[in-house]
Design a protein around this motif. Structure first.
Motif, PDB file in Angstrom:
ATOM      1  N   GLY A 106       0.825  -1.189   0.000  1.00 47.07           N
ATOM      2  CA  GLY A 106       0.000   0.000   0.000  1.00 47.07           C
ATOM      3  C   GLY A 106       0.865   1.246   0.000  1.00 47.07           C
ATOM      4  O   GLY A 106       1.935   1.281   0.602  1.00 47.07           O
ATOM      5  N   GLY A 107       0.423   2.276  -0.717  1.00 48.98           N
ATOM      6  CA  GLY A 107       1.190   3.515  -0.764  1.00 48.98           C
ATOM      7  C   GLY A 107       2.454   3.368  -1.582  1.00 48.98           C
ATOM      8  O   GLY A 107       2.434   2.885  -2.711  1.00 48.98           O
ATOM      9  N   ASP A 108       3.587   3.756  -0.991  1.00 44.89           N
ATOM     10  CA  ASP A 108       4.888   3.694  -1.656  1.00 44.89           C
ATOM     11  C   ASP A 108       5.812   2.782  -0.863  1.00 44.89           C
ATOM     12  O   ASP A 108       5.834   2.848   0.378  1.00 44.89           O
ATOM     13  N   PRO A 109       6.602   1.936  -1.534  1.00 44.67           N
ATOM     14  CA  PRO A 109       7.464   0.996  -0.803  1.00 44.67           C
ATOM     15  C   PRO A 109       8.475   1.663   0.116  1.00 44.67           C
ATOM     16  O   PRO A 109       8.901   1.059   1.107  1.00 44.67           O
ATOM     17  N   PHE A 110       8.884   2.889  -0.206  1.00 48.06           N
ATOM     18  CA  PHE A 110       9.946   3.531   0.546  1.00 48.06           C
ATOM     19  C   PHE A 110       9.446   4.578   1.541  1.00 48.06           C
ATOM     20  O   PHE A 110      10.244   5.333   2.102  1.00 48.06           O
ATOM     21  N   ILE A 111       8.150   4.660   1.749  1.00 52.61           N
ATOM     22  CA  ILE A 111       7.607   5.556   2.774  1.00 52.61           C
ATOM     23  C   ILE A 111       6.841   4.698   3.778  1.00 52.61           C
ATOM     24  O   ILE A 111       5.692   4.315   3.544  1.00 52.61           O
ATOM     25  N   PHE A 112       7.520   4.348   4.849  1.00 53.57           N
ATOM     26  CA  PHE A 112       6.983   3.486   5.903  1.00 53.57           C
ATOM     27  C   PHE A 112       6.493   2.149   5.356  1.00 53.57           C
ATOM     28  O   PHE A 112       5.541   1.573   5.880  1.00 53.57           O
TER      29      PHE A 112
ATOM     30  N   ILE B 138       1.888   6.191  -5.241  1.00 57.82           N
ATOM     31  CA  ILE B 138       1.438   7.423  -4.597  1.00 57.82           C
ATOM     32  C   ILE B 138       1.208   7.140  -3.119  1.00 57.82           C
ATOM     33  O   ILE B 138       0.379   6.296  -2.759  1.00 57.82           O
ATOM     34  N   THR B 139       1.940   7.814  -2.273  1.00 58.54           N
ATOM     35  CA  THR B 139       1.792   7.589  -0.841  1.00 58.54           C
ATOM     36  C   THR B 139       0.491   8.212  -0.334  1.00 58.54           C
ATOM     37  O   THR B 139      -0.045   9.156  -0.927  1.00 58.54           O
ATOM     38  N   ALA B 140      -0.022   7.662   0.765  1.00 63.72           N
ATOM     39  CA  ALA B 140      -1.337   8.068   1.266  1.00 63.72           C
ATOM     40  C   ALA B 140      -1.408   9.552   1.591  1.00 63.72           C
ATOM     41  O   ALA B 140      -2.448  10.191   1.426  1.00 63.72           O
ATOM     42  N   GLY B 141      -0.284  10.117   2.064  1.00 67.49           N
ATOM     43  CA  GLY B 141      -0.287  11.547   2.376  1.00 67.49           C
ATOM     44  C   GLY B 141      -0.576  12.389   1.155  1.00 67.49           C
ATOM     45  O   GLY B 141      -1.338  13.366   1.216  1.00 67.49           O
ATOM     46  N   LEU B 142       0.007  12.027   0.020  1.00 66.65           N
ATOM     47  CA  LEU B 142      -0.250  12.758  -1.217  1.00 66.65           C
ATOM     48  C   LEU B 142      -1.663  12.491  -1.727  1.00 66.65           C
ATOM     49  O   LEU B 142      -2.314  13.374  -2.283  1.00 66.65           O
ATOM     50  N   GLY B 143      -2.125  11.251  -1.533  1.00 64.28           N
ATOM     51  CA  GLY B 143      -3.493  10.935  -1.944  1.00 64.28           C
ATOM     52  C   GLY B 143      -4.516  11.746  -1.172  1.00 64.28           C
ATOM     53  O   GLY B 143      -5.482  12.270  -1.739  1.00 64.28           O
ATOM     54  N   ALA B 144      -4.302  11.892   0.139  1.00 67.62           N
ATOM     55  CA  ALA B 144      -5.203  12.689   0.970  1.00 67.62           C
ATOM     56  C   ALA B 144      -5.168  14.151   0.559  1.00 67.62           C
ATOM     57  O   ALA B 144      -6.208  14.822   0.457  1.00 67.62           O
TER      58      ALA B 144
END
Length: 478
Positions: A309-315, A338-344
Motif C-alpha cells: 500500500g502507498g509507496d514501498p519507501f515511505i513506511f 502514490i503515498t497516502a499523504g499525497l493521496g489525501a
C-alpha cells in the motif's frame, strides 16, 4: 459480473436468426463478418438483403415455416432481432433445450448478450455492461479502438504461426511465456506492427537460443526477480503504467492487507496471490518470513511482486527488503506508488506546501503511543512546517500532547483523512487541541493526520466554515 465473456466458435454449427427490418440486417452483417452460417426466419416474410454484400448473402439460408416448430439440430445459438412476441416464445423454447439465446433489447428473455466489439482479425476485444448501457460499452470501445494498434491482429497471427515450433524448442512454460513477451515488446513485435512481417520473421528465425533470448540462467531455467510495487492509497486508477505491467507479468504476488480488492483485480488471473500483511491488533507472518518468501520465489525462477500500500519507501519497509534481496544475490527493482499523504492532499484539496505559509513537510509514523513518545516534537513546532502522520489514529492523544508541550499552537488546523482515494473516503477537520475527538468521528482507518496551516485551505475546512455560517444565520433567523 453477471455475464461471463466467452467466445463462441461459429464454425461449429448454425446460428438461427429470427426477425425482420434493419435490426436483423445489422445482425446479418455481424454474423457474416465472423464467418457464421445463418438460418434466417424472416418474421415479415421478406428475405430481402439488398445493400448487403455478396459475402453476407452467401452465408444465409433463407428459411420458411414457423421458427417455433423448426428443427434445431445443428443450431448452436438463437438470435431474435425485431421479432416481436415471437422472441419471447423463442426464448422459452431455447431455454427448454439448453440453447443460448439473445432477444435484442430484452435482457429478461436472453441468456447471453452482445458486447461492443473491437475487431482486429485474430484479436477481438469485447466490451459489455451487462446489458445496462450499450452506449457506455460503445464509448469504451471507441477509446480502445483509438489506442489499439491497427495491426495487433497481424501480430497475434504471426505469433500463432510460430507457437508449435517454439513449444518444442522451449518446453518450460514460464520461459516460453517470457520469450513471447520479449518478442511482443521488442523490435520483432514492432516490425510486425509496422507492416514489415518478412523482416520480423527473419529476425525471429535468427534467434539461435530461444531460452537465452527469454532470459534463462546458465542451467536453462527462467531467471527470477522481485519487483517492489507501490499500490498507492487504494484507487486502482492511481496505479502507474509500470505497476500495472509488473502485476500482469508476475508469477506470484505477495500483498499487504491494506491493498484494495480493486487493485488485486489488476493482477494476472493465473498468478499466485499470497497475503503477507497485517493490520493493527492482528499479527502478521513477520518481516523475516516475508524476506524469505521473496528470495525463495526468485531463486525458483519466478517473477515475484511485493505489492505494498502507498509507496514501498515511505513506511513500507522497502529499504529493508531490498537489502535482504541484495545480500541474497536476487535481482530486484522498485516501482514507486502514490503515498497516502499525497493521496489525501489531492483528494481533499489540502496542499502540503503553500507559498509563504508552508515551506517544509515532515512525514512520520505513530503506530502506537510509544511511537509518538519517541518523536522529538521540539523540531516540529515551526508554523511553516506541515506534519503528515501515518498510522496516527491510536496515538492521536500522544501526538497532540507532544506538539502542544513543544509549543505548537492549540489552534493549529488539523485534518484526519481516512481511506483516502477510495469510495468510502472520509475527512474530519478541526484544531490540534481537539485531535483525539476528531479521530473518534472517523469510521475506521487507515487514516492520515495532516497538521498545519495548509489544512485551512482544504475543501473540508471550507465546507465546515460554510456550515458554521449557515448555522449562525439560521439561529439569527429564529
Amino acid at each position: 459480473m453477471r455475464f461471463l465473456p466467452v467466445f463462441l466458435d461459429l464454425q461449429s454449427g448454425v446460428v438461427l436468426l429470427v426477425g425482420a427490418g434493419e435490426l436483423v440486417r445489422a445482425k446479418l452483417r455481424l454474423l457474416a463478418s465472423a464467418g457464421a452460417s445463418v438460418r434466417w426466419y424472416a418474421t415479415d416474410g421478406s428475405h430481402d438483403v439488398s445493400g448487403l454484400d455478396a459475402a453476407v448473402d452467401a452465408r444465409i439460408e433463407r428459411a420458411t415455416g414457423d421458427p417455433l416448430t423448426s428443427d434445431l439440430s445443428g443450431v448452436i445459438a438463437i438470435l431474435c432481432a425485431g421479432a416481436g412476441d415471437i422472441g419471447v416464445a423463442m426464448s422459452a423454447r431455447a431455454k427448454a433445450v439448453g440453447l443460448p439465446i439473445n432477444v435484442m433489447d430484452d435482457l429478461a428473455h436472453s441468456t447471453f448478450i452482445f458486447p461492443a466489439i473491437v475487431d482486429r482479425g485474430d484479436v477481438v476485444v469485447a466490451v459489455g455492461t451487462g446489458g445496462a448501457s450499450p452506449v457506455v460499452a460503445r464509448r469504451v470501445r471507441e477509446r480502445i479502438e483509438a489506442v489499439l494498434p491497427a495491426r495487433i491482429g497481424d501480430l497475434a497471427a504471426f505469433i500463432g504461426s510460430f507457437r508449435k515450433s517454439m513449444h518444442a524448442r522451449i518446453p518450460e512454460f514460464p520461459l516460453r511465456r517470457r520469450f513471447w513477451e520479449r518478442v511482443i515488446d521488442g523490435p520483432i513485435g514492432a516490425l510486425v506492427l509496422a507492416g514489415r512481417k518478412d523482416e520480423a520473421e527473419k529476425a525471429l528465425n535468427e534467434i539461435a537460443d530461444p531460452s537465452a533470448f527469454a532470459g534463462a540462467s546458465k542451467d536453462g531455467k527462467a531467471e527470477g526477480r522481485v519487483t517492489l510495487v507501490g499500490a498507492g492509497p487504494g484507487d486502482p486508477d492511481l496505479l502507474t503504467i509500470k505497476a500495472l505491467r509488473a502485476l500482469q507479468d508476475a508469477d506470484i504476488v505477495f500483498y499487504d492487507e491494506l491493498v484494495s480488492p480493486e487493485i488485486l483485480d489488476r493482477i494476472r488471473r493465473d498468478a499466485a496471490r499470497i497475503p503477507v500483511g497485517r493490520r493493527v491488533g492482528k499479527p502478521g507472518i513477520g518481516q523475516d518470513a516475508i524476506n524469505k518468501l521473496l528470495i525463495d520465489a526468485a531463486k525458483a525462477g519466478q517473477r515475484a511482486v511485493r505489492l505494498k500500500g502507498g509507496d514501498p519507501f515511505i513506511f513500507g519497509r522497502g529499504g529493508e527488503e531490498i537489502e535482504e534481496l541484495r545480500a541474497a544475490g536476487v535481482a530486484y527493482s522498485v516501482v514507486p506508488g502514490i503515498t497516502a499523504g499525497l493521496g489525501a492532499a489531492a483528494q481533499f484539496e489540502a496542499p502540503l506546501t503553500y507559498r509563504h505559509e508552508a515551506l517544509r513537510i515532515t512525514f512520520l509514523t505513530a503506530h502506537k503511543a510509544k511511537d509518538a513518545e519517541t518523536v522529538d516534537w521540539s523540531v516540529l513546532t515551526d508554523r511553516k512546517m506541515t506534519i503528515v502522520v501515518y498510522m496516527g489514529m491510536t496515538a492521536a492523544p500522544s501526538v497532540r500532547a507532544g506538539l502542544l508541550a513543544a509549543g505548537r499552537l492549540p489552534q493549529t488546523p488539523v485534518g484526519v483523512f481516512a481511506r483516502v482515494t477510495r469510495a468510502d473516503a472520509q475527512a474530519v477537520v478541526g484544531t490540534l487541541e481537539n485531535l483525539p475527538a476528531l479521530v473518534e468521528k472517523i469510521d475506521g482507518g487507515p487514516a492520515i493526520l495532516i497538521i498545519g496551516d495548509v489544512v485551512a485551505h482544504s475543501a473540508p475546512w471550507r465546507q465546515s466554515n460554510l456550515n458554521q455560517v449557515i448555522s449562525k444565520l439560521l439561529d439569527a433567523a429564529e
